[in-house]
Scaffold this motif. Sequence first.
Motif, PDB file in Angstrom:
ATOM      1  N   GLU A   1       0.825  -1.205   0.000  1.00 48.65           N
ATOM      2  CA  GLU A   1       0.000   0.000   0.000  1.00 48.65           C
ATOM      3  C   GLU A   1       0.866   1.266   0.000  1.00 48.65           C
ATOM      4  OE1 GLU A   1      -2.719  -0.103   3.253  1.00 48.65           O
ATOM      5  OE2 GLU A   1      -3.572  -2.050   2.692  1.00 48.65           O
ATOM      6  N   PRO A   2       0.290   2.399  -0.386  1.00 48.48           N
ATOM      7  CA  PRO A   2       1.038   3.658  -0.336  1.00 48.48           C
ATOM      8  C   PRO A   2       1.401   4.026   1.101  1.00 48.48           C
ATOM      9  CG  PRO A   2      -0.980   3.886  -1.637  1.00 48.48           C
ATOM     10  CD  PRO A   2      -1.074   2.573  -0.927  1.00 48.48           C
ATOM     11  N   GLY A   3       2.496   4.766   1.245  1.00 44.66           N
ATOM     12  CA  GLY A   3       2.878   5.263   2.555  1.00 44.66           C
ATOM     13  C   GLY A   3       4.065   4.537   3.152  1.00 44.66           C
TER      14      GLY A   3
ATOM     15  N   ASN B   1       3.054  -9.540   2.355  1.00 46.15           N
ATOM     16  CA  ASN B   1       4.408 -10.065   2.178  1.00 46.15           C
ATOM     17  C   ASN B   1       5.057  -9.392   0.977  1.00 46.15           C
ATOM     18  OD1 ASN B   1       6.342 -12.340   3.085  1.00 46.15           O
ATOM     19  ND2 ASN B   1       6.301 -12.586   0.864  1.00 46.15           N
ATOM     20  N   PHE B   2       6.309  -8.987   1.156  1.00 44.06           N
ATOM     21  CA  PHE B   2       7.051  -8.363   0.067  1.00 44.06           C
ATOM     22  C   PHE B   2       8.149  -9.302  -0.408  1.00 44.06           C
ATOM     23  CE2 PHE B   2      10.806  -6.138  -1.466  1.00 44.06           C
ATOM     24  CZ  PHE B   2      10.267  -5.367  -2.481  1.00 44.06           C
ATOM     25  N   GLY B   3       8.252  -9.465  -1.723  1.00 42.60           N
ATOM     26  CA  GLY B   3       9.374 -10.196  -2.288  1.00 42.60           C
ATOM     27  C   GLY B   3       9.230 -11.705  -2.197  1.00 42.60           C
ATOM     28  N   THR B   4      10.331 -12.361  -2.504  1.00 52.13           N
ATOM     29  CA  THR B   4      10.330 -13.820  -2.553  1.00 52.13           C
ATOM     30  C   THR B   4      11.385 -14.362  -1.589  1.00 52.13           C
ATOM     31  OG1 THR B   4      11.750 -13.649  -4.526  1.00 52.13           O
ATOM     32  CG2 THR B   4       9.389 -13.917  -4.886  1.00 52.13           C
TER      33      THR B   4
ATOM     34  N   LEU C   1      13.798  -0.139  -3.229  1.00 54.98           N
ATOM     35  CA  LEU C   1      12.774  -0.186  -2.186  1.00 54.98           C
ATOM     36  C   LEU C   1      12.787   1.109  -1.369  1.00 54.98           C
ATOM     37  CD1 LEU C   1      10.708  -2.269  -0.991  1.00 54.98           C
ATOM     38  CD2 LEU C   1      12.454  -2.784   0.728  1.00 54.98           C
ATOM     39  N   PRO C   2      11.675   1.848  -1.332  1.00 55.46           N
ATOM     40  CA  PRO C   2      11.632   3.100  -0.559  1.00 55.46           C
ATOM     41  C   PRO C   2      11.269   2.848   0.903  1.00 55.46           C
ATOM     42  CG  PRO C   2       9.587   2.851  -1.758  1.00 55.46           C
ATOM     43  CD  PRO C   2      10.429   1.646  -2.105  1.00 55.46           C
ATOM     44  N   ALA C   3      11.980   1.910   1.511  1.00 48.18           N
ATOM     45  CA  ALA C   3      11.669   1.510   2.886  1.00 48.18           C
ATOM     46  C   ALA C   3      12.877   0.803   3.484  1.00 48.18           C
ATOM     47  CB  ALA C   3      10.461   0.574   2.906  1.00 48.18           C
TER      48      ALA C   3
ATOM     49  N   THR D   1      -0.275   2.324  -4.748  1.00 43.23           N
ATOM     50  CA  THR D   1      -0.265   0.885  -4.493  1.00 43.23           C
ATOM     51  C   THR D   1       0.594   0.171  -5.534  1.00 43.23           C
ATOM     52  OG1 THR D   1      -2.462   0.913  -3.494  1.00 43.23           O
ATOM     53  CG2 THR D   1      -1.686  -1.198  -4.357  1.00 43.23           C
ATOM     54  N   GLN D   2       1.459  -0.703  -5.047  1.00 42.92           N
ATOM     55  CA  GLN D   2       2.315  -1.500  -5.927  1.00 42.92           C
ATOM     56  C   GLN D   2       1.819  -2.940  -5.921  1.00 42.92           C
ATOM     57  OE1 GLN D   2       5.067   0.092  -7.638  1.00 42.92           O
ATOM     58  NE2 GLN D   2       3.820   1.798  -6.854  1.00 42.92           N
TER      59      GLN D   2
END
Length: 522
Positions: free
Chosen positions: A205-207, A258-261, A273-275, A331-332
């Motif tokens: 999600e955004p943010g 979940n992000f990524g693999t 990644l902006p995080a 949203t990505q």
Amino acid sequence: FCFQCEQTAGCAACTGRAGVCGKTADVAGAQDGLTGAMVALARTCQTAGAVGKNTYKLLVDGLFTTITNVNFDEVSVQELTDAVRAETASVAAAGNCSPEADYDMEALWGDDEDLRSLKSLVLLGLRGVAAYAYHARVLGKRDEKVDAFFVEALSSLTEPYDMDELVPLMLKVGEVNLACMGMLDAANVEAFGTPEPTQVTLEVEPGPFIVITGHDLYDLKLLLEQTEGKGVNVYTHGEMLPAHAYPELKKYPHLKGNFGTAWQNQQKEFVNLPAPVLFTTNCLMPPKDTYADRVFTTELVQFPEIAHIGEGKDFTPVIERALELGGYAETQRFTGINGGSTVTTGFAKDAVLAVAPAVIDAVKAGAIKHFFLVGGCDGARAGRNYYTDFVKAAPDDTVVLTLACGKYRFNDLDLGQIGGLPRLMDVGQCNDAYSAIQIAVALAEAFGCGVNELPLSMVLSWYEQKAVCILLTLLHLGITNIKLGPTLPAFVSTNVLDFLVEKFHIAPITTPEADLAELLDA
């Protein structure tokens, strides 16, 4: 010299300036020094007839530190080595005996090939057991028999044992690991509730958000508590995916998805990644300069010049970095490697055994003809697409259980259902092999047969030392006909392999088509 992981150079050993994992020769040498110091501590404890106040903690921490992709920082490894040596001196003084000298690991690496092979299986298996003991300890659980075995087994590495003595010791590593995984399973359930099947989105999600990876569920709980109400979402990565199935973790609305693999893709997935990314325990790859300023480590994971969160577990720097970076503007929509937009986890033993009558009826009716356990570690070596192709080719009347990060090869596939039961069930993290074993044992009891007589085949992938201790657990239980890949361990000699093939019928994977035909015909 290092040959403990599946990606070791040339399927033989890493011997240059750095290993395939990115660990320098100096760090590898320091970890050998740490191991030699732990052997000396164990031998001193046996001579003194007692252990020190910090002996078990230091042995568990030291063994876990030497697992592939945990600690790349020579300074912290040396600090731990110094602490082990101080404990050795303390134990010797209390026991009125002389401290043992550090064991020279070259004596092991240069030993007779077969003895080196069996002792390596013991040592590397111990490292895996220590990882699970560490996680259980974080949750307040310890087992004196497990702790004592670390002393016994490390001491044994210096003994002039032959194969007849080393094989039982190797299998005892598997026995102790079973108890340790059971302890961790109970600790996780007590702390976080009983896992339940849960669908997890791969959207972000955004943010502002934080990605948390590794294996430590307690670190995730602390992070969720500290981010609550601060406008920062949390996404799991890698082996943290099963966290979404635990009621006491999924209750936090800002645990989003979940992000990524799997771990080996982090150098690609984290670049833009902006995080920030928080690494708990393994698996860490050397961070690239393009995202190193967004990486934080904690627990035993360390890398030179990377920000480390200490024992106080104040994640404020991570949260502040997330707010500073801001996350995505929109949203990505990410997918798994097969194009799926969601994955499902949480099919641990209680969830599966709750529907055991339906499973048994489906087997008796012929709706389910075979079960496959396809799981283990993922990795970067070519050939691991075998596991994707195997699962895709599994007939519609079969069920696939999976666990650990190897599942990312196929966990976004929709295999459909059989009588309302999903054909693909993610049991959880690598330590949840305990759940898979309990499921197999329960099914065997229901059908009045042994596990080896079930229509069940194990097709496993390995990378590091936790996979070694799980394999030894399966061998301790007498489970046979395991398929193992993508390559066989470099530390297993020809004669030891012949023994494992003869006694347990272990075999390397070949092709999905040939292996499926063989296993379904067995």
